[in-house]
Enzyme design. Structure first.
Site, mmCIF file in Angstrom:
data_model
loop_
_atom_site.group_PDB
_atom_site.id
_atom_site.type_symbol
_atom_site.label_atom_id
_atom_site.label_comp_id
_atom_site.label_asym_id
_atom_site.label_seq_id
_atom_site.Cartn_x
_atom_site.Cartn_y
_atom_site.Cartn_z
ATOM 1 N N CYS A 101 -12.737 -73.606 33.581
ATOM 2 C CA CYS A 101 -12.266 -72.374 33.716
ATOM 3 C C CYS A 101 -13.307 -71.562 32.561
ATOM 4 O O CYS A 101 -13.539 -72.095 31.235
ATOM 5 C CB CYS A 101 -11.112 -71.809 33.249
ATOM 6 S SG CYS A 101 -10.637 -70.010 33.212
ATOM 7 N N HIS B 116 -7.839 -69.667 42.173
ATOM 8 C CA HIS B 116 -8.037 -69.698 40.654
ATOM 9 C C HIS B 116 -8.252 -68.420 40.199
ATOM 10 O O HIS B 116 -7.651 -68.013 39.074
ATOM 11 C CB HIS B 116 -9.006 -70.899 40.363
ATOM 12 C CG HIS B 116 -9.504 -70.690 39.054
ATOM 13 N ND1 HIS B 116 -9.436 -71.806 38.078
ATOM 14 C CD2 HIS B 116 -10.069 -69.938 38.077
ATOM 15 C CE1 HIS B 116 -9.807 -71.640 36.830
ATOM 16 N NE2 HIS B 116 -10.132 -70.335 36.892
ATOM 17 N N GLU B 117 -9.128 -67.452 40.943
ATOM 18 C CA GLU B 117 -9.520 -66.172 40.241
ATOM 19 C C GLU B 117 -8.252 -65.215 40.493
ATOM 20 O O GLU B 117 -8.074 -64.460 39.524
ATOM 21 C CB GLU B 117 -10.852 -65.744 41.047
ATOM 22 C CG GLU B 117 -11.959 -66.641 40.973
ATOM 23 C CD GLU B 117 -12.196 -67.066 39.349
ATOM 24 O OE1 GLU B 117 -12.579 -68.221 39.155
ATOM 25 O OE2 GLU B 117 -11.930 -66.302 38.330
ATOM 26 N N HIS C 168 -5.954 -65.384 37.756
ATOM 27 C CA HIS C 168 -6.265 -64.611 36.626
ATOM 28 C C HIS C 168 -5.938 -63.257 36.712
ATOM 29 O O HIS C 168 -5.337 -62.621 35.548
ATOM 30 C CB HIS C 168 -7.850 -64.770 36.534
ATOM 31 C CG HIS C 168 -8.351 -65.968 35.780
ATOM 32 N ND1 HIS C 168 -7.945 -66.450 34.430
ATOM 33 C CD2 HIS C 168 -9.296 -66.801 36.249
ATOM 34 C CE1 HIS C 168 -8.490 -67.603 34.159
ATOM 35 N NE2 HIS C 168 -9.570 -67.680 35.207
HETATM 36 C C1 LIG Z 1 -12.233 -80.412 34.466
HETATM 37 N N1 LIG Z 1 -13.291 -80.673 35.375
HETATM 38 C C2 LIG Z 1 -14.333 -79.809 35.935
HETATM 39 O O1 LIG Z 1 -14.387 -78.873 35.402
HETATM 40 C C3 LIG Z 1 -15.085 -80.458 37.031
HETATM 41 C C4 LIG Z 1 -15.837 -81.701 36.576
HETATM 42 C C5 LIG Z 1 -16.712 -82.044 37.721
HETATM 43 C C6 LIG Z 1 -16.872 -81.309 38.948
HETATM 44 C C7 LIG Z 1 -15.988 -80.104 39.334
HETATM 45 C C8 LIG Z 1 -16.160 -79.345 40.566
HETATM 46 C C9 LIG Z 1 -15.022 -79.973 38.285
HETATM 47 N N2 LIG Z 1 -14.137 -78.773 38.517
HETATM 48 C C10 LIG Z 1 -14.921 -77.405 38.461
HETATM 49 N N3 LIG Z 1 -16.071 -77.322 38.638
HETATM 50 C C11 LIG Z 1 -16.696 -76.010 38.553
HETATM 51 N N4 LIG Z 1 -18.086 -75.809 38.730
HETATM 52 C C12 LIG Z 1 -18.831 -77.042 39.126
HETATM 53 C C13 LIG Z 1 -20.079 -76.790 38.530
HETATM 54 N N5 LIG Z 1 -20.682 -75.512 38.975
HETATM 55 C C14 LIG Z 1 -22.314 -75.403 38.904
HETATM 56 C C15 LIG Z 1 -23.053 -76.021 37.702
HETATM 57 C C16 LIG Z 1 -24.290 -75.760 37.579
HETATM 58 C C17 LIG Z 1 -24.947 -75.043 38.299
HETATM 59 C C18 LIG Z 1 -24.207 -74.483 39.592
HETATM 60 C C19 LIG Z 1 -22.962 -74.604 39.873
HETATM 61 CL CL1 LIG Z 1 -22.184 -73.842 41.097
HETATM 62 C C20 LIG Z 1 -20.147 -74.447 38.826
HETATM 63 C C21 LIG Z 1 -18.225 -74.225 39.010
HETATM 64 N N6 LIG Z 1 -15.901 -75.073 38.707
HETATM 65 C C22 LIG Z 1 -14.450 -75.081 38.729
HETATM 66 N N7 LIG Z 1 -13.856 -73.902 38.934
HETATM 67 C C23 LIG Z 1 -12.333 -74.175 39.137
HETATM 68 S S1 LIG Z 1 -11.828 -72.905 40.255
HETATM 69 C C24 LIG Z 1 -12.987 -71.682 39.570
HETATM 70 C C25 LIG Z 1 -14.254 -72.803 39.160
HETATM 71 C C26 LIG Z 1 -15.224 -72.152 38.003
HETATM 72 O O2 LIG Z 1 -16.109 -71.558 38.375
HETATM 73 N N8 LIG Z 1 -14.805 -72.752 36.882
HETATM 74 C C27 LIG Z 1 -15.793 -72.091 35.682
HETATM 75 N N9 LIG Z 1 -14.010 -76.425 38.573
HETATM 76 NI NI NI Z 2 -10.878 -69.305 35.355
#
Ligand SMILES: CNC(=O)c1cccc(C)c1Nc1nc(N2CCN(c3ccccc3Cl)CC2)nc(N2CSC[C@H]2C(=O)NC)n1
Ligand code: NI
Length: 186
Positions: free
Chosen positions: A113, A156-157, A160
């Site tokens: 997040c 998730h959103e 929030h």
């Molecule tokens: C603790 N482990 C982890 O975080 C985690 C760890 C590994 C994999 C995942 C899949 C994890 N989990 C997770 N990874 C994401 N991203 C993966 C990378 N990506 C991204 C990154 C770079 C360019 C483009 C993009 Cl697209 C952005 C989004 N996003 C979310 N969430 C939870 S729901 C809302 C969403 C969110 O936007 N969070 C900021 N979770």
């Molecule tokens: Ni969040």
């Protein structure tokens, strides 16, 4: 433009408040805010721009995260192969979950997040399929079915908007507890 300085972090009370419904038809200010939130997500996923402006990548951003207590969430989920045709991308005004599956799904690597500057390990079990209804930036009511990753992100959103953080769902005794109706998404 929105940068990481605008994103409030856990501990800020605004993250635990219930956001207020947005008046329809949406005002120009709300339209501008929604567009700025979407631009942040697109920029955050761009290697050059995220580097240039020091943005942490996200696929979802809710208005309370930028200290705006309104029921607005931007979601931009790229297709890992087709960059220019995202899996789901829209600004959700007053989103409602109309239907949700009993079956649950969780990201095997847990959730991150933008308002949480630490790793919180554990499975976040969410509905695998949801049907949402919301108003978009053109004041059109949309009814959309989402599943798997898109459904996880939107839940998730929407959390929030109700002052809920992803780790509220993690089992304290056993963060990697999985009950029988929860599937790990690959
Ligand atoms: C603790 N482990 C982890 O975080 C985690 C760890 C590994 C994999 C995942 C899949 C994890 N989990 C997770 N990874 C994401 N991203 C993966 C990378 N990506 C991204 C990154 C770079 C360019 C483009 C993009 Cl697209 C952005 C989004 N996003 C979310 N969430 C939870 S729901 C809302 C969403 C969110 O936007 N969070 C900021 N979770
Ligand atoms: Ni969040």
């Amino acid at each position: 433009m929105i940068t990481m300085e605008d994103i409030i972090r856990e501990g800020h009370p605004a993250l635990r408040q219930r956001a207020k419904k947005v008046e329809i038809p949406i005002s120009q200010d709300v339209k501008d805010l929604g567009q700025e939130m979407m631009t942040f997500l697109v920029n955050s996923q761009d290697p050059e721009l995220s580097e240039k402006y020091d943005l942490r990548a996200g696929v979802g951003l809710a208005a309370p995260q930028i200290d705006q207590g309104l029921r607005i969430a931007a979601v931009h989920i790229p297709d890992e192969y087709e960059d220019d045709s995202p899996i789901f991308s829209d600004v959700l005004i007053n989103p409602i979950i109309k239907r949700q599956s009993v079956k649950k799904a969780a990201l095997p690597t847990g959730e991150g997040c933008l308002s949480v500057d630490r790793e919180v390990p554990g499975y976040v079990a969410r509905s695998k399929r949801i049907t949402i209804e919301y108003t978009d930036l053109n004041n059109q009511v949309q009814k959309v079915k989402l599943n798997d990753y898109s459904a996880v992100v939107v839940q998730h959103e929407i959390d929030h908007l109700n002052g809920i953080m992803f780790y509220d769902h993690i089992n304290e005794e056993d963060p990697f507890y999985l009950d029988s109706d929860t599937e790990l998404l690959e």
